[in-house]
Each structure stands twice: as structure tokens, then as C-alpha cells.
Design an enzyme around this catalytic site. Structure first.
Site, PDB file in Angstrom:
ATOM      1  N   ALA A 188      39.676  40.076  45.174  1.00 29.34           N
ATOM      2  CA  ALA A 188      39.301  40.119  46.590  1.00 29.34           C
ATOM      3  C   ALA A 188      38.391  38.939  46.942  1.00 29.34           C
ATOM      4  O   ALA A 188      38.617  38.242  47.939  1.00 29.34           O
ATOM      5  CB  ALA A 188      38.608  41.436  46.909  1.00 29.34           C
ATOM      6  N   VAL A 239      28.839  41.868  35.378  1.00 26.19           N
ATOM      7  CA  VAL A 239      29.730  42.963  35.809  1.00 26.19           C
ATOM      8  C   VAL A 239      31.157  42.426  35.809  1.00 26.19           C
ATOM      9  O   VAL A 239      31.484  41.520  36.586  1.00 26.19           O
ATOM     10  CB  VAL A 239      29.350  43.466  37.226  1.00 26.19           C
ATOM     11  CG1 VAL A 239      30.234  44.639  37.630  1.00 26.19           C
ATOM     12  CG2 VAL A 239      27.867  43.823  37.298  1.00 26.19           C
ATOM     13  N   VAL A 246      42.706  45.032  36.749  1.00 24.42           N
ATOM     14  CA  VAL A 246      44.049  45.607  36.916  1.00 24.42           C
ATOM     15  C   VAL A 246      44.520  45.206  38.317  1.00 24.42           C
ATOM     16  O   VAL A 246      43.771  44.602  39.063  1.00 24.42           O
ATOM     17  CB  VAL A 246      44.072  47.145  36.763  1.00 24.42           C
ATOM     18  CG1 VAL A 246      43.996  47.558  35.321  1.00 24.42           C
ATOM     19  CG2 VAL A 246      42.972  47.792  37.587  1.00 24.42           C
ATOM     20  N   LYS A 276      58.789  39.823  41.456  1.00 27.06           N
ATOM     21  CA  LYS A 276      58.906  41.248  41.802  1.00 27.06           C
ATOM     22  C   LYS A 276      59.787  41.343  43.045  1.00 27.06           C
ATOM     23  O   LYS A 276      59.475  40.747  44.059  1.00 27.06           O
ATOM     24  CB  LYS A 276      57.515  41.823  42.090  1.00 27.06           C
ATOM     25  CG  LYS A 276      57.580  43.190  42.742  1.00 27.06           C
ATOM     26  CD  LYS A 276      56.237  43.753  43.129  1.00 27.06           C
ATOM     27  CE  LYS A 276      56.448  44.950  44.045  1.00 27.06           C
ATOM     28  NZ  LYS A 276      55.185  45.557  44.482  1.00 27.06           N
ATOM     29  N   PRO A 326      63.623  47.878  48.159  1.00 28.51           N
ATOM     30  CA  PRO A 326      63.699  46.426  47.946  1.00 28.51           C
ATOM     31  C   PRO A 326      62.840  45.677  48.958  1.00 28.51           C
ATOM     32  O   PRO A 326      62.326  46.277  49.905  1.00 28.51           O
ATOM     33  CB  PRO A 326      65.183  46.130  48.179  1.00 28.51           C
ATOM     34  CG  PRO A 326      65.669  47.211  49.071  1.00 28.51           C
ATOM     35  CD  PRO A 326      64.783  48.410  48.898  1.00 28.51           C
TER      36      PRO A 326
HETATM   37  C1  LIG Z   1      44.578  51.514  38.249  1.00 29.83           C
HETATM   38  C2  LIG Z   1      44.670  50.481  39.313  1.00 29.83           C
HETATM   39  C3  LIG Z   1      45.878  49.832  39.534  1.00 29.83           C
HETATM   40  C4  LIG Z   1      45.997  48.902  40.561  1.00 29.83           C
HETATM   41  N1  LIG Z   1      47.206  48.313  40.807  1.00 29.83           N
HETATM   42  C5  LIG Z   1      47.336  47.495  41.881  1.00 29.83           C
HETATM   43  C6  LIG Z   1      48.583  46.895  42.215  1.00 29.83           C
HETATM   44  O1  LIG Z   1      49.579  47.052  41.519  1.00 29.83           O
HETATM   45  N2  LIG Z   1      48.639  46.121  43.301  1.00 29.83           N
HETATM   46  C7  LIG Z   1      47.560  45.889  44.110  1.00 29.83           C
HETATM   47  O2  LIG Z   1      47.692  45.230  45.137  1.00 29.83           O
HETATM   48  N3  LIG Z   1      46.371  46.376  43.776  1.00 29.83           N
HETATM   49  C8  LIG Z   1      46.222  47.176  42.706  1.00 29.83           C
HETATM   50  N4  LIG Z   1      44.999  47.680  42.392  1.00 29.83           N
HETATM   51  C9  LIG Z   1      43.843  47.259  43.180  1.00 29.83           C
HETATM   52  C10 LIG Z   1      43.369  45.885  42.719  1.00 29.83           C
HETATM   53  O3  LIG Z   1      43.067  45.919  41.340  1.00 29.83           O
HETATM   54  C11 LIG Z   1      42.141  45.456  43.498  1.00 29.83           C
HETATM   55  O4  LIG Z   1      42.361  45.608  44.870  1.00 29.83           O
HETATM   56  C12 LIG Z   1      41.808  44.003  43.232  1.00 29.83           C
HETATM   57  O5  LIG Z   1      41.699  43.747  41.863  1.00 29.83           O
HETATM   58  C13 LIG Z   1      40.542  43.603  43.928  1.00 29.83           C
HETATM   59  O6  LIG Z   1      39.404  44.054  43.260  1.00 29.83           O
HETATM   60  P1  LIG Z   1      38.001  43.567  43.825  1.00 29.83           P
HETATM   61  O7  LIG Z   1      37.956  42.100  43.765  1.00 29.83           O
HETATM   62  O8  LIG Z   1      37.759  44.215  45.127  1.00 29.83           O
HETATM   63  O9  LIG Z   1      36.951  44.214  42.824  1.00 29.83           O
HETATM   64  P2  LIG Z   1      36.547  43.800  41.321  1.00 29.83           P
HETATM   65  O10 LIG Z   1      37.646  43.194  40.572  1.00 29.83           O
HETATM   66  O11 LIG Z   1      35.901  45.025  40.749  1.00 29.83           O
HETATM   67  O12 LIG Z   1      35.434  42.673  41.506  1.00 29.83           O
HETATM   68  C14 LIG Z   1      34.114  42.984  41.858  1.00 29.83           C
HETATM   69  C15 LIG Z   1      33.271  41.740  41.734  1.00 29.83           C
HETATM   70  O13 LIG Z   1      31.968  42.022  42.230  1.00 29.83           O
HETATM   71  C16 LIG Z   1      31.016  41.469  41.350  1.00 29.83           C
HETATM   72  N5  LIG Z   1      29.754  42.182  41.500  1.00 29.83           N
HETATM   73  C17 LIG Z   1      29.537  43.512  41.474  1.00 29.83           C
HETATM   74  N6  LIG Z   1      28.214  43.771  41.622  1.00 29.83           N
HETATM   75  C18 LIG Z   1      27.600  42.557  41.763  1.00 29.83           C
HETATM   76  C19 LIG Z   1      26.245  42.145  41.927  1.00 29.83           C
HETATM   77  N7  LIG Z   1      25.240  43.014  41.993  1.00 29.83           N
HETATM   78  N8  LIG Z   1      25.987  40.832  42.008  1.00 29.83           N
HETATM   79  C20 LIG Z   1      26.975  39.897  41.949  1.00 29.83           C
HETATM   80  N9  LIG Z   1      28.272  40.247  41.799  1.00 29.83           N
HETATM   81  C21 LIG Z   1      28.569  41.558  41.698  1.00 29.83           C
HETATM   82  C22 LIG Z   1      31.628  41.603  39.972  1.00 29.83           C
HETATM   83  O14 LIG Z   1      31.043  40.733  39.048  1.00 29.83           O
HETATM   84  C23 LIG Z   1      33.081  41.243  40.295  1.00 29.83           C
HETATM   85  O15 LIG Z   1      33.202  39.833  40.267  1.00 29.83           O
HETATM   86  C24 LIG Z   1      44.864  48.592  41.346  1.00 29.83           C
HETATM   87  C25 LIG Z   1      43.646  49.195  41.095  1.00 29.83           C
HETATM   88  C26 LIG Z   1      43.544  50.148  40.098  1.00 29.83           C
HETATM   89  C27 LIG Z   1      42.215  50.815  39.870  1.00 29.83           C
END
Ligand SMILES: Cc1cc2nc3c(=O)[nH]c(=O)nc-3n(C[C@H](O)[C@H](O)[C@H](O)COP(=O)(O)OP(=O)(O)OC[C@H]3O[C@@H](n4cnc5c(N)ncnc54)[C@H](O)[C@@H]3O)c2cc1C
Length: 519
Positions: free
Chosen positions: A16, A47, A52, A83, A103
Site C-alpha cells: 500500500a 515491523v 501476502v 492471471k 474471467p
Molecule cells: C491472507 C491474506 C491474503 C491476501 N491476498 C490478497 C490477494 O490475493 N490480493 C490482494 O489484492 N490482496 C490480498 N491481501 C491483502 C494484501 O496483502 C494487502 O492489501 C497489501 O499487502 C497491503 O498491505 P499494507 O501495505 O497495507 O500493510 P503491510 O504490508 O502490513 O505494511 C505495513 C507497513 O507499515 C509499517 N509500519 C507499521 N507500524 C509502523 C510504525 N510505527 N512506524 C513506521 N512504520 C510502521 C511496516 O513497517 C510496514 O512497512 C491478502 C491479505 C491477507 C491477510
């Protein structure tokens, strides 16, 4: 005095954070180069990202292209694969031969004619998706959606990607910092500091980090994952759970090696329904990503492990399985004051239709496009953002529930509970009533500019799962010849693509060796 918005601070360096940084930085490149705009991404060295999220939506092609990323290098660096949609097995009856495709190609002539009434009244031997589009057959044959001569990001059959999430974020980081001028700060945010007085009291003024001191900004993007440090914990925006609609609240994930390096690799996500949820199976070039998404109310962890092990086979009994809790739902609002949440910080729903990354892309695009010129405009922008984003989450919940509500399975409490009308959102209930007599098509019930799941997606799931729309026999009068023409065109395109397209793995190998033609 107007406070111009010139500095965006993103906290979080997962998919994200880096996608948002890249989309905003690419859109505002000229201002960044002129020194009049800055994008900073702060990421904790302690962290880990969730690591995934391997299935995407075709929007990612445009997103990457606009960021100036080479598709060839993306394939090589992110263990990416094609895909072409999803195959849902055992969702309707649970029988061995129960399967349908969602599809990514639109039905043939979709904007000219709705083929559903024709398919229904002819009661074809072919499935709906085969009647209207070639992609199910392309996937069944294990073919890629393009050829090595098809330029980057262009397609013969519409496609998205499967990718290795642990490689994607670092890959985006490199591109964003080296090519797009994003500042990267590796530091833990220890406190979030608010404006105390004045018109914008309550806004975020700065964040204090353990390793890099205080970092201030005009707009803060919360990409801190499930912790939602800025919007949730600091600004106190609540969370709207939807476990009463979508029951799955845990996932077990495992990485499965191929038997041989050149084993066939599916070019679609496989989703196999189980007694308390469903298993995803995603083929990457070097391994498969497999996971069981289940409802802890309907299965113990031990039973879930057994189910997953049965699926991957006893030879993989020693592979490490990771348990990830899921809290289905989203924030009550997404943009408050000068803080907007994107990614898991905004919410999460089971990944049945890979809706998370596409929502990240759409949110990032909206922020980038509608970047308020000054603080005085921000509340207007926030209201629009909240309206659109709230609508999108609601629609995704409806669409995911559609997969469950059409089941005829009664073999476990999970499936029986899922069709209980009290668990079905009102909007979906009324649409299903409407669709008993008229099939969804074009903009009828999908009138926003960028619907996450358009009417075609609803058609594929509804008629893939055996939903019946009563067709008045005279309804098709006058369009029979066009319907036959479109159905025949689809047959011809299917034949041509099946003859022309290479095997999925073969094309990826060629991309490694020769690369795709840049555009
Ligand atoms: C089981 C599972 C399967 C999934 N499959 C899919 C899929 O097939 N397709 C799809 O579109 N999505 C899927 N997702 C969702 C997808 O994984 C997430 O939407 C995507 O990875 C984005 O994650 P994120 O960046 O929001 O959070 P995260 O990857 O958790 O990143 C969080 C970030 O915040 C930082 N952070 C946290 N606290 C602090 C702090 N205090 N100070 C500084 N930095 C901090 C961390 O270091 C990290 O860099 C799945 C999720 C799960 C749980």
C-alpha cells in the site's frame, strides 16, 4: 493565509505504501522535479510487511505503466506470472465437477448486447463464460494471455498478475526512490503530533520517529497495515466489522514448491471451496502460494491445518504454515482532517476476488488526481474520497457475499449459515430479486465511473453458479441475429487464440530470456 499542500508523508512501506508513493509521485513528477512538491515514505525497520497478497486485478498494468515501470523487469524481479481470472471449484454443489470461471475479458460485444437472455433461452451446453468469452478455454489449456511479440502491458486476452508480495514492495521502493524522487526514511514512528490550536486543530502536524527525529507534512497517508496507527489509533476513527456477512476470519498460508522446475503453472487463481471456507492456489514461476481462508466459528485451527494439508498433499507435511488473523471490515471513514488511510489500515476483506490491491490503486489514484491545492480545500476532497471509497467497500462486500449466497451446499454449518437471509446485505438482496427477471448489464445498477466489479463480473458469478433469470420469450426478438453473430465471433476468437497463444510458463521463460517489447 492558504496553506499549500506540498508535502505528502506516507507511513508504511508495504504494497500500500509504495504503490501510493509511486502513483502520487508519478502524477506530480514535474512539481517534484521543480522542488515544489515532496513525497516521503517512512517505514519501520522492525515491523515486517504482511508479505501476502499475490493476486491482482488488471488495473495493475496501467498503474505500473504510469509509474514508468518496465513490465519485463517487473516479471523478472517479482516472480510475477499472468492471471486471467479465477476458477471457482466446489462452490455451488460441492461435487467433483462443480466449477466455473470468472474471467477478466468482457463478454463478446458487451456494450452492444446483453448475451445473458440469449444464453439462458437457448439453454446452451456450454457454460455462460464459454458462450461469451474465450478465457475459460485459454486457462484450461494452460495458455498465456499474449505472445512474446505483444508489447509490454498490451494483451490479446485481458490479464492481471500473480506476484511474490515479499519481492513487490522492495521492487517498488527501488523504482520510487531511484526514478520518481520519493524520499525514503527507515524509522519507527513513536508518536503522532497534532495541531493544537486554530482552524485546523486536530490535524496531524508531524510524526516523531526513533531514528530520524520529527518529520512534518501537509498530508499524511496511513499505510501502517492492520495497526492503522494514524487514522485509527491517533485520530480515533472506528472500524466497521462485517463478520456477520463474511464469516472468514483467519487464513493459513503456505508456499509449495513445484515437483519439477518446468511443471505446468496455471494462469488463473484457483479457489476451491471447503467445509469452512476456501483454499486459494496461485502459481508463481518458482513456487505456488496456497492458503486456506476459513471461519474460526466453523473450524478449529487443527481442522483447518488438516484441510490444507489434504489439499497440498502429505509430501508437504513439513512445510511451515503461517496463521494470519483477518478482521473483515473497514474504517468508518477513510480520510479525516489531513490524514487518509490506504491498504490494510483502511480495512480488509477476505481475498476471494483479490480486491485489496485494486482498492489501494484506486485510492492512490484518487488522492493523486484530487490532491487539494491548499488545506482549505482538503475537507471537500476528503468528503468526495469518503463517499467513493465507502461505496466501493460496500460493493465489494456485496460481490464477495454473492459467491456464498448462491451456493446449494448444505454439507456443513458454514454453507448453511451463509445463505441465512439475515447475513445478506439489503442491497444485494434487492438486486437478487431484480435479477430474477432481468439480468445485470452495463450501467443498470453499476453507475459509478470506476466500479471495482462491473456488471460483467456479476454475470459471470451469477450464471456460473446456476442463477436463473426468467426470460420472457419475446425479449430476444429482434436481437437473435446479433446474438448469433457475437457467439460465432467468440468461437472464432477462441479457436484463433488457442492456436496462437504459447503455454504460460513458456512465455514467462521467453520474457526472462528476451524481454517484451517496450512501448
Ligand atoms: C491472507 C491474506 C491474503 C491476501 N491476498 C490478497 C490477494 O490475493 N490480493 C490482494 O489484492 N490482496 C490480498 N491481501 C491483502 C494484501 O496483502 C494487502 O492489501 C497489501 O499487502 C497491503 O498491505 P499494507 O501495505 O497495507 O500493510 P503491510 O504490508 O502490513 O505494511 C505495513 C507497513 O507499515 C509499517 N509500519 C507499521 N507500524 C509502523 C510504525 N510505527 N512506524 C513506521 N512504520 C510502521 C511496516 O513497517 C510496514 O512497512 C491478502 C491479505 C491477507 C491477510
Amino acid at each position: 493565509m492558504l496553506q499549500p499542500i506540498q508535502s505528502v508523508v506516507i507511513v508504511g512501506g508495504g504494497t500500500a505504501g509504495w504503490l501510493t508513493a509511486g502513483v502520487i509521485a508519478a502524477r506530480h513528477q514535474a512539481r517534484i522535479k521543480a522542488g515544489r512538491f515532496a513525497v516521503t515514505l517512512i517505514e519501520s525497520p522492525n515491523v515486517a510487511i504482511i508479505g501476502v497478497g499475490e493476486g491482482t486485478w488488471p488495473t495493475l498494468r496501467t498503474t505500473l505503466e504510469k509509474m514508468g515501470i518496465s513490465e519485463t523487469s517487473f516479471f523478472r524481479e517479482c516472480d510475477a506470472a499472468f492471471k486471467q481470472g479465477a476458477k471457482f471449484a466446489r462452490w455451488t454443489t460441492g461435487a467433483d465437477d462443480d466449477a466455473y470461471y470468472h474471467p477478466l475479458m468482457l463478454p463478446q460485444g458487451f456494450t452492444q448486447l446483453n448475451l445473458v437472455p440469449h444464453w439462458l433461452s437457448h439453454d446452451h451446453e456450454r457454460s455462460f463464460s464459454e458462450y461469451v468469452c474465450p478465457q475459460a478455454q485459454i486457462c484450461e489449456a494452460g495458455l498465456a494471455p499474449k505472445m512474446i511479440t505483444t508489447p509490454e502491458y498490451r494483451a490479446l486476452a485481458n490479464y492481471a498478475y500473480h506476484l511474490d508480495a515479499s519481492k513487490f514492495a522492495p521492487y517498488l521502493q527501488k523504482h520510487c526512490t531511484e526514478k520518481l524522487g520519493v524520499h525514503h526514511v527507515l524509522a519507527d514512528v513513536s508518536s503522532v503530533n497534532r495541531v493544537e490550536l486554530g482552524q485546523y486543530a486536530g490535524d496531524i502536524k508531524s510524526v516523531t520517529t526513533k531514528q530520524a527525529g520529527e518529520i512534518s507534512g501537509d498530508l499524511f497517508v496511513d499505510c501502517t497495515g492492520f495497526s492503522a496507527l494514524l487514522l485509527g489509533k491517533t485520530l480515533g476513527v472506528g472500524f466497521k466489522e462485517c463478520k456477520d456477512v463474511l464469516f472468514c476470519d483467519a487464513a493459513l498460508a503456505v508456499q509449495v514448491p513445484y515437483e519439477t522446475p518446468d511443471a505446468p503453472m496455471a494462469s488463473h487463481t484457483i479457489s476451491v471451496a471447503q467445509s469452512a471456507g476456501w483454499i486459494w492456489d496461485i502459481g508463481l514461476p518458482t513456487r505456488r502460494g496456497v492458503g486456506y481462508v476459513f471461519s474460526s466459528r466453523h473450524s478449529s485451527d487443527d481442522a483447518a491445518r488438516e484441510t490444507l494439508l489434504r489439499y497440498i498433499g502429505p509430501q508437504h507435511a513439513n512445510l511451515p504454515m503461517r496463521r494470519i488473523p483477518i478482521r473483515p471490515g473497514h474504517r468508518e471513514t477513510f480520510w479525516k482532517n489531513n490524514c487518509v488511510a490506504v491498504g490494510l489500515a483502511a480495512g480488509f476483506l477476505e481475498p476471494l476476488e483479490a480486491s485489496a490491491i485494486v482498492l489501494i490503486e484506486l485510492s492512490a489514484k484518487l488522492i493523486a488526481e484530487q490532491m487539494p491545492a491548499h488545506r482549505g480545500l482538503m475537507d471537500l476532497t476528503a468528503a468526495r474520497f469518503n463517499d467513493v471509497t465507502g461505496y466501493r467497500w460496500g460493493r465489494i462486500i456485496d460481490f464477495l457475499k454473492l459467491h456464498y449466497v448462491l451456493t446449494r451446499r448444505t454439507d456443513s454449518a458454514f454453507w448453511i449459515d451463509n445463505v441465512d437471509p439475515v447475513t445478506v446485505p439489503d442491497r444485494l438482496k434487492s438486486l437478487l430479486e431484480l435479477w430474477k427477471y432481468r439480468s445485470p448489464w452495463l450501467f443498470d445498477e453499476f453507475d459509478r465511473l470506476e466500479e471495482v466489479f462491473p456488471a460483467a463480473s456479476y454475470q459471470y458469478v451469477l450464471y456460473g453458479m446456476g442463477f436463473r433469470t426468467e426470460v420472457e420469450t419475446l425479449e430476444n426478438a429482434g436481437t437473435e441475429s446479433l446474438a448469433t453473430k457475437l457467439a460465432n465471433e467468440n468461437l472464432a476468437i477462441t479457436r484463433q487464440l488457442r492456436a496462437q497463444l504459447p503455454k504460460n510458463r513458456e512465455l514467462i521463460r521467453k520474457i526472462y530470456d528476451y524481454g517484451l517489447q517496450p512501448i
